[in-house]
Design an enzyme around this catalytic site. Structure first.
Site, mmCIF file in Angstrom:
data_model
loop_
_atom_site.group_PDB
_atom_site.id
_atom_site.type_symbol
_atom_site.label_atom_id
_atom_site.label_comp_id
_atom_site.label_asym_id
_atom_site.label_seq_id
_atom_site.Cartn_x
_atom_site.Cartn_y
_atom_site.Cartn_z
ATOM 1 N N GLU A 1 0.814 -1.215 0.000
ATOM 2 C CA GLU A 1 0.000 0.000 0.000
ATOM 3 C C GLU A 1 0.846 1.263 0.000
ATOM 4 O OE1 GLU A 1 -0.655 -2.674 1.837
ATOM 5 O OE2 GLU A 1 -2.613 -3.278 1.065
ATOM 6 N N HIS B 1 -12.115 -4.722 8.216
ATOM 7 C CA HIS B 1 -12.641 -4.435 6.865
ATOM 8 C C HIS B 1 -13.923 -3.614 6.875
ATOM 9 C CE1 HIS B 1 -10.051 -7.891 5.981
ATOM 10 N NE2 HIS B 1 -10.147 -7.615 4.705
HETATM 11 C C1 LIG Z 1 -2.780 -4.585 4.231
HETATM 12 C C2 LIG Z 1 -3.749 -5.378 3.434
HETATM 13 N N1 LIG Z 1 -3.810 -5.190 2.100
HETATM 14 C C3 LIG Z 1 -4.687 -5.901 1.349
HETATM 15 C C4 LIG Z 1 -5.514 -6.822 1.912
HETATM 16 C C5 LIG Z 1 -6.533 -7.585 1.062
HETATM 17 N N2 LIG Z 1 -6.117 -8.972 0.888
HETATM 18 C C6 LIG Z 1 -6.532 -9.933 1.739
HETATM 19 S S1 LIG Z 1 -5.865 -11.410 1.416
HETATM 20 C C7 LIG Z 1 -4.985 -10.812 0.106
HETATM 21 C C8 LIG Z 1 -4.061 -11.709 -0.644
HETATM 22 C C9 LIG Z 1 -3.038 -12.294 0.294
HETATM 23 O O1 LIG Z 1 -2.091 -13.066 -0.353
HETATM 24 P P1 LIG Z 1 -0.965 -13.819 0.452
HETATM 25 O O2 LIG Z 1 -0.304 -12.927 1.420
HETATM 26 O O3 LIG Z 1 -0.091 -14.474 -0.545
HETATM 27 O O4 LIG Z 1 -1.750 -14.905 1.310
HETATM 28 P P2 LIG Z 1 -2.704 -16.078 0.801
HETATM 29 O O5 LIG Z 1 -4.077 -15.484 0.664
HETATM 30 O O6 LIG Z 1 -2.170 -16.569 -0.481
HETATM 31 O O7 LIG Z 1 -2.675 -17.097 1.883
HETATM 32 C C10 LIG Z 1 -5.254 -9.455 -0.062
HETATM 33 C C11 LIG Z 1 -4.690 -8.605 -1.123
HETATM 34 C C12 LIG Z 1 -5.430 -6.993 3.316
HETATM 35 N N3 LIG Z 1 -6.230 -7.861 3.962
HETATM 36 N N4 LIG Z 1 -4.539 -6.273 4.038
#
Ligand SMILES: Cc1ncc(C[n+]2csc(CCOP(=O)(O)OP(=O)(O)O)c2C)c(N)n1
Lengths: 315, 323
Positions: free
Chosen positions: B59, B128
């Site tokens: 971000e 959220h």
């Molecule tokens: C700071 C923040 N940015 C964006 C999000 C939205 N978001 C939730 S899960 C996700 C993807 C996460 O990917 P990863 O870290 O690879 O974990 P995975 O879901 O693959 O286990 C996103 C973009 C969030 N929850 N927090």
């Protein structure tokens, strides 16, 4: 570890059915396929070690020894849930087993864990703090700030990147420069290891040495466990961004099938024993579901509880 | 007039502005597929990946790089995914973007739009679901708008993109699938112009975003009791249409302010002071406020419902001021 993985798998499969049936509100992010990471990471930990987790943290909670009843009731939003219905799937916590919280804000654990390490160091115990995060999360600044701080302070922290090669709809290669997250450890002068995250024993061995190093006062480590997410990013995700073949190919690497084959080969598990484990897990999960179903919802005014220690003279 | 939902109206605004001006680009996490609210869906097919940029989960870098691009000739539209995550780029928003023109004596222009999906609903839990617009109203150097209808959403987003300064647009996620008429012609909604959503004579309800619909529902109910409610939507909080709000209050002499964010330190508290200053002598009763409780948004449905102000709260508040 085998029973732990089965417990996670069955609890999440049941959660999936219950979510589809409308019994569980909100969103759920399942870790089906990634159980070997949770089991391998938590097996060398003691109950009094600490763990921070992610939005995909059901498995980590169960592997750390969190109450299945508290877990399931929390998914339901019941008053008996581990967070009294305030947290839900993405914000689970069970402080009684050192599970200091799943997180809806990605990567936050990476800066919280060094502080836990500092507290361990200053209190003079031999505990360890672990933080688990996704590969997508490793691209946020707090990852770098947290690893640097932990390395600088030589605190007992293990950083575990659970790399399933997807961050929601975004592929690993399109979001992560350099290819390897473990390689980033070199920049901070700490050990970095890449392991097959679908091999529970490989995760266990990497974790065991990182934990030993931390307990010995030698500082943090970074482990990148490469795994596969079988399900969508969240339940209901149409997964338009990845091919069916990829998911099916991933299923060939089922960590539970793999560990079972290994145990059978080593004559540590036979069919009768496996059936007993499966039946016991089934009963535990059923008990948790029954508990959640029969528990009361919180009273609406309970929304005002727990914000602060209560001062009777102020709002 | 065609009927669109709020999300599609925002999509239309982005499409129109990207067609109009090649400097406009979108950036954010998962925006190529338009996850999670569908607002950026289909834009990548038309404008390509360079102008519809899927970013890593970074971000601070997303918002910071957008500022870099904005001060050197591009016009970024940043998708914050969920407004709660803006905390991860708070230095960029509060210290860099907001202060860029002022601190450097007007030399630097930062024409950047920050799309802030926000608000309560669907048991999304404490990370959220919060209404955080008050944080930004408190930061000098940011313009803040908060639409309640599809037409306003499209018109305000277009204005935000054309504005030479940083503008935050708060999009309540409970409104994305709400439909309404949207003019066929490209229509801009100016910043700083309130809109009377329903005329009335007994009491002015000043409401924002989701609370506008709740207040209209409340007004229907109160009409049955013989109370005529005027619902006014400021649409933008910075700049604020003080005169528009005051004009309504001079007509009705009674005020209720309805918002979703927590009561303490809120936008409504500021609006109450604005009204008090402009129309103290016109007020026939103390201003009554409807707002959320001072808690993070809880997960469990009964707890979340407790934290969600709605039409019934507006009805109660109106009854209290007309009594
Ligand atoms: C700071 C923040 N940015 C964006 C999000 C939205 N978001 C939730 S899960 C996700 C993807 C996460 O990917 P990863 O870290 O690879 O974990 P995975 O879901 O693959 O286990 C996103 C973009 C969030 N929850 N927090």
């Amino acid at each position: 570890m085998y029973a732990t993985m089965l417990r996670i798998r069955r609890a999440e499969e049941r959660a999936r059915e219950l979510y589809a049936a409308g019994r569980i509100p909100g969103f759920i992010h399942l870790s089906i396929g990634q159980e070997a990471v949770a089991a391998g990471v938590c097996a060398p930990l003691r109950r009094d070690d600490y763990l921070f987790s992610t939005h995909r943290g059901h498995g980590h909670l169960i592997a750390k020894g969190g109450s299945l009843r508290g877990f399931m009731a929390e998914l339901y939003g019941k008053a008996t849930g581990c967070c009294k219905g305030k947290g839900g799937s993405m914000h689970l916590a069970d402080a009684s087993v050192g599970y200091l919280g799943a997180n809806g804000v990605l990567t936050s654990g990476c800066v919280l864990a060094p502080g836990v390490g500092q507290s361990i160091q200053m209190r003079g115990t031999d505990q360890v703090a672990v933080t688990v995060f996704g590969d997508g999360a490793a691209n946020r600044g707090p990852f770098h700030e947290g690893v640097n701080l932990a390395a600088l302070w030589k605190v007992p922290v293990v950083f575990v990147c659970e790399n399933n090669f997807w961050a929601s709809t975004t592929a690993h290669d399109l979001s992560t420069a350099g290819g390897s997250i473990a390689a980033r450890a070199a920049g901070y002068g700490i050990p970095g290891a890449t392991v097959d995250g679908n091999d529970a024993l490989a995760v266990y061995h990497a974790m065991e040495s990182a934990v030993a190093r931390a307990r010995a006062g030698e500082g943090p480590s970074l482990i990148e466990a490469r795994t596969v997410r079988f399900m969508g990013h969240f339940e209901g995700d149409p997964q338009g961004y990845r091919s069916r073949g990829e998911v099916e190919g991933g299923r060939q690497r089922d960590p539970i099938v793999r560990l079972r084959a290994h145990l059978e080969e080593a004559k540590l598990l036979d069919a009768a024993h496996a059936a007993r484990v499966a039946a016991a897990v089934e009963a535990e999960v059923q008990d948790a579901v029954d508990f959640a179903e029969s528990s009361p919802l919180p009273a609406p005014e309970d929304a005002l509880q727990d914000l602060f220690v209560h001062y009777p003279w102020s709002d | 007039m065609p009927v669109l939902d709020f999300g599609d109206a925002l999509n239309l605004a982005l499409r129109e502005e990207m067609r109009r001006d090649r400097r406009v680009y979108c950036i954010g996490e998962d925006i190529v597929l338009g996850v999670p609210f569908g607002v950026t869906k289909g834009l990548a097919e038309e404008f390509g990946p360079a102008r519809v940029r899927n970013a890593p989960i970074s971000e601070a870098a997303i918002v910071g790089s957008a500022m870099g691009a904005a001060i050197t000739g591009l016009v970024p539209v940043v998708d914050m995914h969920f407004a709660d995550f803006v905390t991860c780029a708070m230095d960029e928003v509060a210290n860099q973007i907001a202060k860029s023109r002022y601190m450097f004596g007007g030399q630097i222009s930062c024409p950047l739009t920050l799309r802030m999906p926000y608000g309560i609903g669907k048991s999304a839990g404490g990370h959220h679901s919060n209404s955080v617009e008050a944080w930004f109203v408190n930061i000098p150097g940011l313009k803040v708008c908060i639409p309640s209808t599809p037409a306003d959403a499209r018109g305000l987003l277009k204005t935000a993109i054309r504005d030479p300064d940083p503008v935050l647009i708060f999009e309540h996620r409970g409104l994305y699938r709400v439909t309404g008429e949207v003019p066929e012609a490209e229509t801009l909604v100016p910043l700083g112009l309130a809109d009377v959503k329903r005329p009335g004579t007994d009491v002015t309800v000043i409401a924002t975003a989701r609370m506008v619909g709740e207040s209209l529902a409340a007004a229907d109910r109160l009409a049955g009791e013989g109370i005529s409610v005027e619902v006014v939507d400021p649409r933008s909080l910075v700049p604020l249409d003080r005169e528009g709000l005051a004009a309504s209050v001079r007509k009705t002499h009674r005020v209720v302010i309805a918002e979703e964010g927590p009561m303490r330190g809120s936008v409504g508290a500021w609006l109450a002071w604005v009204i008090m200053e402009a129309c103290f002598d016109d007020l026939d009763a103390p201003i009554v406020r409807v707002a959320g409780p001072n808690i993070p948004i809880p997960f469990s449905p009964p707890l979340e419902a407790f934290a969600t102000p709605g039409a019934a709260d507006v009805v109660d508040a109106v009854r209290r001021v007309v009594k």
